[in-house]
Design an enzyme around this catalytic site. Structure first.
Site, PDB file in Angstrom:
ATOM      1  N   GLY A  15       2.990  -8.677  73.808  1.00 47.30           N
ATOM      2  CA  GLY A  15       3.309  -8.345  75.201  1.00 47.30           C
ATOM      3  C   GLY A  15       4.283  -7.185  75.260  1.00 47.30           C
ATOM      4  O   GLY A  15       5.286  -7.186  74.556  1.00 47.30           O
ATOM      5  N   ARG A  76      -3.080  -7.567  71.708  1.00 46.20           N
ATOM      6  CA  ARG A  76      -3.031  -8.826  70.951  1.00 46.20           C
ATOM      7  C   ARG A  76      -4.293  -8.815  70.108  1.00 46.20           C
ATOM      8  O   ARG A  76      -5.391  -8.734  70.636  1.00 46.20           O
ATOM      9  CB  ARG A  76      -3.012 -10.012  71.906  1.00 46.20           C
ATOM     10  CG  ARG A  76      -1.780 -10.009  72.836  1.00 46.20           C
ATOM     11  CD  ARG A  76      -1.547 -11.370  73.437  1.00 46.20           C
ATOM     12  NE  ARG A  76      -0.566 -11.335  74.513  1.00 46.20           N
ATOM     13  CZ  ARG A  76       0.753 -11.391  74.327  1.00 46.20           C
ATOM     14  NH1 ARG A  76       1.246 -11.456  73.107  1.00 46.20           N
ATOM     15  NH2 ARG A  76       1.577 -11.377  75.355  1.00 46.20           N
ATOM     16  N   ASP A 107       7.473 -12.764  68.331  1.00 46.45           N
ATOM     17  CA  ASP A 107       7.139 -13.770  67.338  1.00 46.45           C
ATOM     18  C   ASP A 107       5.777 -13.540  66.650  1.00 46.45           C
ATOM     19  O   ASP A 107       5.679 -13.521  65.417  1.00 46.45           O
ATOM     20  CB  ASP A 107       7.111 -15.090  68.130  1.00 46.45           C
ATOM     21  CG  ASP A 107       7.054 -16.283  67.243  1.00 46.45           C
ATOM     22  OD1 ASP A 107       7.851 -16.328  66.298  1.00 46.45           O
ATOM     23  OD2 ASP A 107       6.201 -17.150  67.491  1.00 46.45           O
ATOM     24  N   GLY A 108       4.742 -13.325  67.435  1.00 49.82           N
ATOM     25  CA  GLY A 108       3.389 -13.132  66.890  1.00 49.82           C
ATOM     26  C   GLY A 108       3.315 -11.869  66.043  1.00 49.82           C
ATOM     27  O   GLY A 108       2.684 -11.843  64.969  1.00 49.82           O
ATOM     28  N   THR A 130      10.703  -8.493  73.269  1.00 45.72           N
ATOM     29  CA  THR A 130       9.891  -9.392  74.102  1.00 45.72           C
ATOM     30  C   THR A 130      10.741  -9.814  75.291  1.00 45.72           C
ATOM     31  O   THR A 130      11.951 -10.045  75.124  1.00 45.72           O
ATOM     32  CB  THR A 130       9.422 -10.650  73.341  1.00 45.72           C
ATOM     33  OG1 THR A 130       9.030 -11.655  74.298  1.00 45.72           O
ATOM     34  CG2 THR A 130      10.490 -11.254  72.442  1.00 45.72           C
ATOM     35  N   ASP A 132      10.731 -12.544  76.577  1.00 42.93           N
ATOM     36  CA  ASP A 132      11.001 -13.990  76.479  1.00 42.93           C
ATOM     37  C   ASP A 132      12.359 -14.329  75.850  1.00 42.93           C
ATOM     38  O   ASP A 132      12.857 -15.431  76.024  1.00 42.93           O
ATOM     39  CB  ASP A 132       9.909 -14.689  75.665  1.00 42.93           C
ATOM     40  CG  ASP A 132       8.526 -14.479  76.252  1.00 42.93           C
ATOM     41  OD1 ASP A 132       8.428 -14.235  77.461  1.00 42.93           O
ATOM     42  OD2 ASP A 132       7.542 -14.546  75.490  1.00 42.93           O
ATOM     43  N   ASP A 134      12.984 -15.167  72.879  1.00 43.66           N
ATOM     44  CA  ASP A 134      12.813 -16.434  72.154  1.00 43.66           C
ATOM     45  C   ASP A 134      12.925 -16.275  70.634  1.00 43.66           C
ATOM     46  O   ASP A 134      12.476 -17.156  69.903  1.00 43.66           O
ATOM     47  CB  ASP A 134      11.461 -17.064  72.528  1.00 43.66           C
ATOM     48  CG  ASP A 134      10.284 -16.132  72.263  1.00 43.66           C
ATOM     49  OD1 ASP A 134      10.510 -14.956  71.951  1.00 43.66           O
ATOM     50  OD2 ASP A 134       9.136 -16.585  72.377  1.00 43.66           O
ATOM     51  N   ARG A 176       6.700 -17.834  77.899  1.00 45.67           N
ATOM     52  CA  ARG A 176       5.885 -18.518  76.878  1.00 45.67           C
ATOM     53  C   ARG A 176       6.406 -19.939  76.645  1.00 45.67           C
ATOM     54  O   ARG A 176       6.247 -20.761  77.527  1.00 45.67           O
ATOM     55  CB  ARG A 176       5.847 -17.719  75.572  1.00 45.67           C
ATOM     56  CG  ARG A 176       4.685 -18.144  74.675  1.00 45.67           C
ATOM     57  CD  ARG A 176       4.573 -17.261  73.459  1.00 45.67           C
ATOM     58  NE  ARG A 176       4.186 -15.917  73.789  1.00 45.67           N
ATOM     59  CZ  ARG A 176       2.930 -15.540  74.012  1.00 45.67           C
ATOM     60  NH1 ARG A 176       1.968 -16.403  73.948  1.00 45.67           N
ATOM     61  NH2 ARG A 176       2.647 -14.295  74.315  1.00 45.67           N
ATOM     62  N   GLN A 259       6.938  -9.000  85.940  1.00 45.75           N
ATOM     63  CA  GLN A 259       8.154  -9.233  85.143  1.00 45.75           C
ATOM     64  C   GLN A 259       8.185  -8.376  83.873  1.00 45.75           C
ATOM     65  O   GLN A 259       9.218  -8.218  83.247  1.00 45.75           O
ATOM     66  CB  GLN A 259       8.230 -10.708  84.715  1.00 45.75           C
ATOM     67  CG  GLN A 259       8.388 -11.659  85.878  1.00 45.75           C
ATOM     68  CD  GLN A 259       8.028 -13.090  85.496  1.00 45.75           C
ATOM     69  OE1 GLN A 259       8.897 -13.879  85.174  1.00 45.75           O
ATOM     70  NE2 GLN A 259       6.765 -13.430  85.534  1.00 45.75           N
TER      71      GLN A 259
HETATM   72  O1  F6P Z   1       5.473 -12.846  75.483  1.00 44.67           O
HETATM   73  C1  F6P Z   1       5.556 -12.141  76.674  1.00 44.67           C
HETATM   74  C2  F6P Z   1       4.699 -12.781  77.724  1.00 44.67           C
HETATM   75  O2  F6P Z   1       4.837 -12.039  78.921  1.00 44.67           O
HETATM   76  C3  F6P Z   1       4.975 -14.274  77.992  1.00 44.67           C
HETATM   77  O3  F6P Z   1       6.106 -14.468  78.785  1.00 44.67           O
HETATM   78  C4  F6P Z   1       3.684 -14.705  78.628  1.00 44.67           C
HETATM   79  O4  F6P Z   1       3.475 -16.077  78.448  1.00 44.67           O
HETATM   80  C5  F6P Z   1       2.666 -13.893  77.884  1.00 44.67           C
HETATM   81  O5  F6P Z   1       3.340 -12.764  77.342  1.00 44.67           O
HETATM   82  C6  F6P Z   1       1.499 -13.412  78.701  1.00 44.67           C
HETATM   83  O6  F6P Z   1       0.626 -12.746  77.858  1.00 44.67           O
HETATM   84  P1  F6P Z   1      -0.594 -11.852  78.347  1.00 44.67           P
HETATM   85  O7  F6P Z   1      -0.038 -10.605  78.958  1.00 44.67           O
HETATM   86  O8  F6P Z   1      -1.351 -11.556  77.096  1.00 44.67           O
HETATM   87  O9  F6P Z   1      -1.326 -12.652  79.346  1.00 44.67           O
END
Ligand code: F6P
Length: 327
Positions: A15, A76, A107-108, A130, A132, A134, A176, A259
């Protein structure tokens, strides 16, 4: 002076987060200043597999420190999770003569980097980015402060209409599996409750925050819900509130991907610049398989495996503060 690492690759993955561009700029310029070549890899691990690589000069990162998103694009990538995908990625590194890979992400991203490092003995350095927040081993991740401010701005606006109409606003926040954004945004915006995965008893939380607060002297309320705290997210919480308090007018706002966007705050630009510079300095120090973290204002080298494996504790202090202040 001859350095062991002659060429570094840099990519952003997962992300996107505001401040990623500032990190790309810092990595690029710090590398060049220290006598290294920089190869930018586009679209994260997908671009590494497909060979989307371009040499960067200092000019290529001009005028980007203030821009949200990532000029390197992000993705991703399922293929990189397979040994075949990582083999192709390694072949790109060899072909492009990249001696060390700097990965900017969460993390990923770090899990992928660690796997590549283990399988092919590649030097990798992680820069935590990120929204998050986290990742264990760093007080803050790039993008977190900007996202927090974005959420706070949105909630301030919702508060205006919420108090005017005497409604309960249930606002869904990203994160997340972590509640850092939700809990801290709740404190910063004076919300009545934060529903986060780190704390159980969701029904009690709702009851405590709304039942007491609203009955006593409040005619409206804001409840922030972490996206994965409860199945069904904010919509489910709104349903529970409506069942328990049929007299309340309830509205749901899902903040979603807004966000992730926006101009990075000063804090995120500075964090990204410092972490990016130290990613390069750590290579001069012959470090590998580490994340560059920020702990109590100081740079810290954190083993990648630890950053991935350990769970960052949300603590009780902020939780208690929210509860004391939301009466
Ligand atoms: O890790 C960042 C994040 O925005 C999380 O807060 C959220 O759950 C996820 O990515 C959403 O991912 P995507 O943009 O692939 O839907």
């Amino acid at each position: 002076m001859e350095y062991k690492i002659k060429t570094v690759g840099v990519l952003t993955s997962g992300g996107d987060a505001p401040g990623m561009n500032a990190a790309v700029r810092a990595v690029t310029r710090a590398a060049i200043v220290n006598g290294m070549r920089v190869k930018a890899i586009f679209r994260g691990y997908k671009g590494l597999i497909d060979g989307e690589v371009q040499e960067f000069t200092t000019q290529d990162v001009s005028g980007i420190i203030q821009r949200g998103g990532t000029i390197l694009k992000s993705a991703r990538c399922e293929e990189f999770k397979t040994p075949e995908g990582r083999k192709k990625a390694y072949e790109t590194l060899v072909r492009e003569e990249i001696d060390a890979l700097i990965v900017i992400g969460g993390d990923g991203t770090f899990t992928g980097a660690r796997n590549l490092a283990q399988e092919y003995n590649v030097t990798v350095i992680g820069v935590p980015a990120t929204i998050d927040n986290d990742l264990w081993g760093t007080d803050s991740t790039i993008g977190y402060d900007t996202a927090l401010n974005t959420i706070m701005d949105c909630v301030d606006k919702l508060r205006d209409t919420g108090t005017s109409h005497e409604r309960v606003f249930v606002v869904e926040v990203m994160g997340r599996d972590a509640g850092f954004l939700t809990l801290n945004a709740a404190i910063a915006s004076g919300a009545e409750a934060a529903i986060i995965p780190e704390k159980a008893t969701i029904a009690e939380q709702i009851d405590e925050a709304l039942g007491q607060g609203r009955r006593k002297h409040k005619n409206s309320a804001i409840v922030l819900v972490q996206e994965h705290a409860i199945e069904g997210g904010a919509n489910k919480v709104a349903e529970m509130i409506e069942q328990a308090h049929p007299d309340y007018g309830t509205r749901v706002t899902i903040l979603g991907h807004l966000q992730r966007g926006g101009i990075p705050t000063a804090a995120d630009r500075i964090l990204a610049s410092r972490l990016g510079c130290h990613a390069i300095l750590s290579l001069l120090d012959e470090q590998r398989s580490i994340m560059i973290g920020m702990q109590n204002g100081n740079i810290a080298y954190v083993p990648l495996a630890q950053a991935i494996k350990q769970k960052k504790d949300i603590g009780t202090d902020r939780w208690n503060a929210l509860h004391m202040l939301s009466i």
